[in-house]
Scaffold this motif. Structure first.
Motif, short mmCIF file in Angstrom:
data_model
loop_
_atom_site.label_atom_id
_atom_site.label_comp_id
_atom_site.label_asym_id
_atom_site.label_seq_id
_atom_site.Cartn_x
_atom_site.Cartn_y
_atom_site.Cartn_z
N LEU A 1 -4.51 11.35 13.15
CA LEU A 1 -5.72 11.97 13.71
C LEU A 1 -5.57 12.33 15.17
N LYS A 2 -4.42 12.05 15.77
CA LYS A 2 -4.19 12.23 17.21
C LYS A 2 -5.26 11.50 18.03
N ASP A 3 -5.68 10.37 17.50
CA ASP A 3 -6.72 9.57 18.13
C ASP A 3 -6.23 8.94 19.43
N HIS A 4 -4.92 8.66 19.49
CA HIS A 4 -4.38 7.93 20.63
C HIS A 4 -3.51 8.80 21.54
N VAL A 5 -3.20 10.03 21.12
CA VAL A 5 -2.25 10.87 21.85
C VAL A 5 -2.90 11.46 23.09
N LEU A 6 -2.29 11.26 24.23
CA LEU A 6 -2.82 11.79 25.48
C LEU A 6 -2.79 13.32 25.48
N PRO A 7 -3.80 13.96 26.10
CA PRO A 7 -3.81 15.44 26.16
C PRO A 7 -2.76 15.94 27.15
N MET B 1 0.85 -1.20 0.00
CA MET B 1 0.00 0.00 0.00
C MET B 1 0.88 1.24 0.00
N THR B 2 0.70 2.13 -0.96
CA THR B 2 1.49 3.36 -1.01
C THR B 2 0.94 4.35 0.00
N ASP B 3 1.73 5.39 0.29
CA ASP B 3 1.29 6.42 1.23
C ASP B 3 0.05 7.12 0.73
N ALA B 4 0.03 7.43 -0.58
CA ALA B 4 -1.13 8.14 -1.13
C ALA B 4 -2.39 7.29 -1.01
N THR B 5 -2.28 5.99 -1.32
CA THR B 5 -3.41 5.08 -1.21
C THR B 5 -3.87 4.97 0.23
N ALA B 6 -2.89 4.90 1.14
CA ALA B 6 -3.22 4.78 2.56
C ALA B 6 -3.99 6.00 3.04
N ASP B 7 -3.52 7.18 2.65
CA ASP B 7 -4.19 8.41 3.07
C ASP B 7 -5.61 8.48 2.53
N GLY B 8 -5.74 8.12 1.24
CA GLY B 8 -7.06 8.17 0.64
C GLY B 8 -8.03 7.22 1.31
N ALA B 9 -7.54 6.02 1.61
CA ALA B 9 -8.40 5.03 2.26
C ALA B 9 -8.80 5.48 3.66
N LEU B 10 -7.88 6.12 4.35
CA LEU B 10 -8.18 6.59 5.70
C LEU B 10 -9.26 7.67 5.66
N ILE B 11 -9.12 8.64 4.75
CA ILE B 11 -10.12 9.71 4.64
C ILE B 11 -11.49 9.14 4.28
N LYS B 12 -11.48 8.20 3.32
CA LYS B 12 -12.74 7.61 2.90
C LYS B 12 -13.41 6.87 4.04
N SER B 13 -12.61 6.15 4.84
CA SER B 13 -13.18 5.36 5.93
C SER B 13 -13.82 6.27 6.99
N VAL B 14 -13.22 7.42 7.23
CA VAL B 14 -13.78 8.35 8.22
C VAL B 14 -15.11 8.90 7.74
N ILE B 15 -15.18 9.24 6.43
CA ILE B 15 -16.38 9.87 5.89
C ILE B 15 -17.54 8.88 5.76
N THR B 16 -17.23 7.70 5.19
CA THR B 16 -18.31 6.78 4.83
C THR B 16 -18.60 5.71 5.87
N ASP B 17 -17.57 5.31 6.63
CA ASP B 17 -17.77 4.16 7.51
C ASP B 17 -17.67 4.50 8.99
N ALA C 1 -14.12 2.16 11.54
CA ALA C 1 -13.43 1.69 10.33
C ALA C 1 -12.08 2.37 10.19
N ALA C 2 -12.04 3.66 10.52
CA ALA C 2 -10.76 4.38 10.46
C ALA C 2 -9.76 3.76 11.42
N HIS C 3 -10.26 3.36 12.58
CA HIS C 3 -9.37 2.73 13.56
C HIS C 3 -8.83 1.42 13.00
N GLU C 4 -9.71 0.62 12.37
CA GLU C 4 -9.24 -0.65 11.81
C GLU C 4 -8.19 -0.42 10.72
N HIS C 5 -8.40 0.64 9.92
CA HIS C 5 -7.40 0.98 8.90
C HIS C 5 -6.06 1.32 9.55
#
Length: 562
Positions: A554-560, A1-17, A21-25
């Motif tokens: 996404l800073k999903d895991h970074v502690l405040p 998986m290329t970086d560009a593909t990875a980024d696109g898939a991540l954005i799509k997963s956040v919007i549609t799923d 799903a973004a976490h699984e990605h």
């Protein structure tokens, strides 16, 4: 998986799923990164279960990396330029400065099993602030890779008639496969080749001392190519400045020292001996090689026709003396063998450490982990370009300029550990490197380095006047030593830690003060890592490893902030 593909898939997963799903990605991306990083623990703490080498094996592996012949060329160059006495004083200053500044860095690396970038983060620079020092170190690796590769190409040209341009390419390409597999292969390579390298290097020097004792007098009275080598402080500091370009070598030593076993009462003496020899002790061997390089150069200038033209080239230094001892064919073969062994021993370390430095910086800035191999190729390509540009013609200028950047970085970190951590207690004594635990930039180290490097570079190029120009190394060292405690007091140490609690209710260190070997599972990449590499996740009741934190866009895991 290329970086560009990875980024696109991540954005799509956040919007549609949705976020699950973004976490699984992110789990998949984390696993991809983990596969490539487990071999040598790129970008992270080196765990105890991987560090199975004895202190002696680690020390020999680390010292094998200083088999480079650049020291011979540096010693010859400064002696030819400034005379023997000035060169020897310059080498002595270099050795003292490097030993003192390298000691605290080597100790922290061996004690806490971190590379110098991770140490730098928590020693006044911050999580993103040390990116600039990583670039400085990566620059060091490709400059010296190119220097060693040039020496090897000279040997191949002399011994086998290989054109220099092809020799440059060959000396680059053969390193690539040796570095792919990290520490396991490198430790074996260094162990197997060291005895032969030592014998081939020592023979010429011992032969001259025994057979031509008059060379010693010639050596000490040598006044340089212009005959104006009278002792003066300006020439001494110019010579020291060229030598001090090697100050960043401690970072390469640390890439091995981070694999030291835990220090216990049973192995304490062996642990300290190995740490000192392979850490700050490298400079003793380096200084000896510089003196020998100058000694051989003076002999060649005095005894070989047109010797001045080749006296600073290590392959010729050894070849001319081998010829006095044995038939020409054998002498040529041994000279080429010595050059090839030396070049391989050091350039596997240059390539390895450079790839780590580039990867570390890229991953932090972009939150992508492309793999160390990508930057291994990148580092080698830059080195090849330098070789093709015939860097020997402007070697002193390159090294003198670089020394100011290297000294600013290393001395600032050493100052922070010595004064701010251990003496004044303004900086946390135990190192921190994990994202979320550190501020992005700490003005103490980052500001100190920028000021000391900037002012010393200005002095180096004469912008502060010709009187101070030779003393740019002193400017760099003085400012880098004093500024960290000054800025730490001014900021009251508030920019070192963003948090003091990483959210994990397990001790970080064992009863002997060694990093804990308790194993936890990262909920992102599903891999097991030891306690010092883990942090509590901000959005899940679980833990996450340092690399997955580094790649969390996404800073999903970074502690405040606490």
């Amino acid at each position: 998986m290329t970086d560009a593909t990875a980024d696109g898939a991540l954005i799509k997963s956040v919007i549609t799923d949705g976020p699950e799903a973004a976490h699984e990605h992110h789990v998949l991306v984390g696993k991809d990164a983990t596969k490539e990083t487990l071999e040598d623990y790129t970008l992270r703490f080196a765990p105890r279960h991987y560090r199975r080498w004895t202190p002696g094996v680690v020390a020999i592996s680390a010292l094998g990396g200083i088999a480079y012949l650049a020291d011979f060329a540096i010693g010859a160059n400064i002696g030819i330029a400034y005379g023997t006495t000035n060169a020897l004083w310059g080498i002595a200053i270099f050795a003292v400065v490097v030993f003192l500044t390298s000691f605290p860095l080597a100790y922290y690396a061996a004690r806490y099993n971190l590379d110098l970038d991770l140490i730098t983060r928590g020693s006044g620079f911050g999580y993103y602030g040390s990116v600039v020092t990583n670039v400085i170190f990566a620059t060091f690796t490709f400059i010296f890779f190119a220097l060693e590769g040039s020496i090897m190409a000279q040997g191949l040209y002399l011994g086998l008639g290989v054109p220099l341009w092809l020799g440059y390419a060959a000396s680059t390409i053969i390193i690539f496969p040796l570095v792919i597999y990290g520490m396991k292969v490198l430790s074996k390579l260094q162990l197997w080749t060291t005895p032969l390298w030592l014998v081939l290097m020592v023979i010429p020097f011992v032969y001259l001392l025994v057979s031509h004792p008059e060379t010693v007098d010639t050596f000490f009275t040598y006044q340089g190519e212009n005959g104006n080598g009278a002792t003066n402080l300006g020439s001494i500091m110019l010579a020291a400045g060229v030598c001090l370009s090697l100050i960043a070598q401690i970072a390469e030593q640390i890439d091995y020292l981070r694999f030291m076993p835990p220090r216990t009462p049973e192995n304490s003496r062996r642990w300290w001996t190995a740490m000192i020899m392979a850490g700050p002790g490298w400079v003793v061997f380096g200084a000896i090689k510089q003196v020998i390089g100058l000694f051989l150069a003076v002999y060649i200038i005095a005894n070989v026709a047109d010797g001045a033209a080749i006296a600073n080239q290590p392959v010729h230094q050894f070849l001319e003396i081998y010829r006095d001892i044995m038939p020409v064919g054998v002498a040529l073969a041994l000279a080429v063998i010595l050059v090839v062994i030396s070049q391989v021993k050091i350039n596997v370390t240059n390539a390895y450490s450079g790839s780590l430095a580039w990867t570390n910086s890229f991953t932090r800035v972009t939150k992508r982990y492309p793999g160390r191999i990508v930057f291994l190729a990148f580092n080698l390509l830059i080195a090849l370009i330098l070789m093709e540009a015939n860097m020997f013609d402007f070697l002193n200028t390159i090294l003198g300029f670089y020394a100011n950047c290297g000294m600013a970085w290393i001395v600032v970190v050493a100052s922070d550990i010595t004064f701010n951590k251990l003496l004044f207690k303004l900086s946390p004594i135990r190192p921190e490197f994990r994202r979320g635990m550190l501020y992005a930039i700490n003005p103490v180290g980052f500001g100190s380095m920028l000021i000391s490097a900037g002012v010393s570079i200005a002095a180096f190029f004469g912008l502060l006047g010709s009187a101070i120009q030779p003393y740019s190394p002193l400017v760099a060292i003085g400012l880098a030593l004093v500024l960290p405690p000054v800025l730490a007091f001014a900021t009251k140490g508030r920019y070192y830690l963003r948090r003091t609690d990483d959210g994990i209710d397990l001790p970080m260190y064992d009863e002997f003060g060694n990093p804990s070997d308790a194993v936890l599972t990262c909920h992102v990449c599903r891999q097991e890592f030891e306690r010092p590499d883990m942090v509590a996740c901000a959005t899940h009741d679980d833990v996450v490893c340092s690399l997955c934190l580094s790649t969390d866009k996404l800073k999903d895991h970074v502690l405040p902030a606490q």
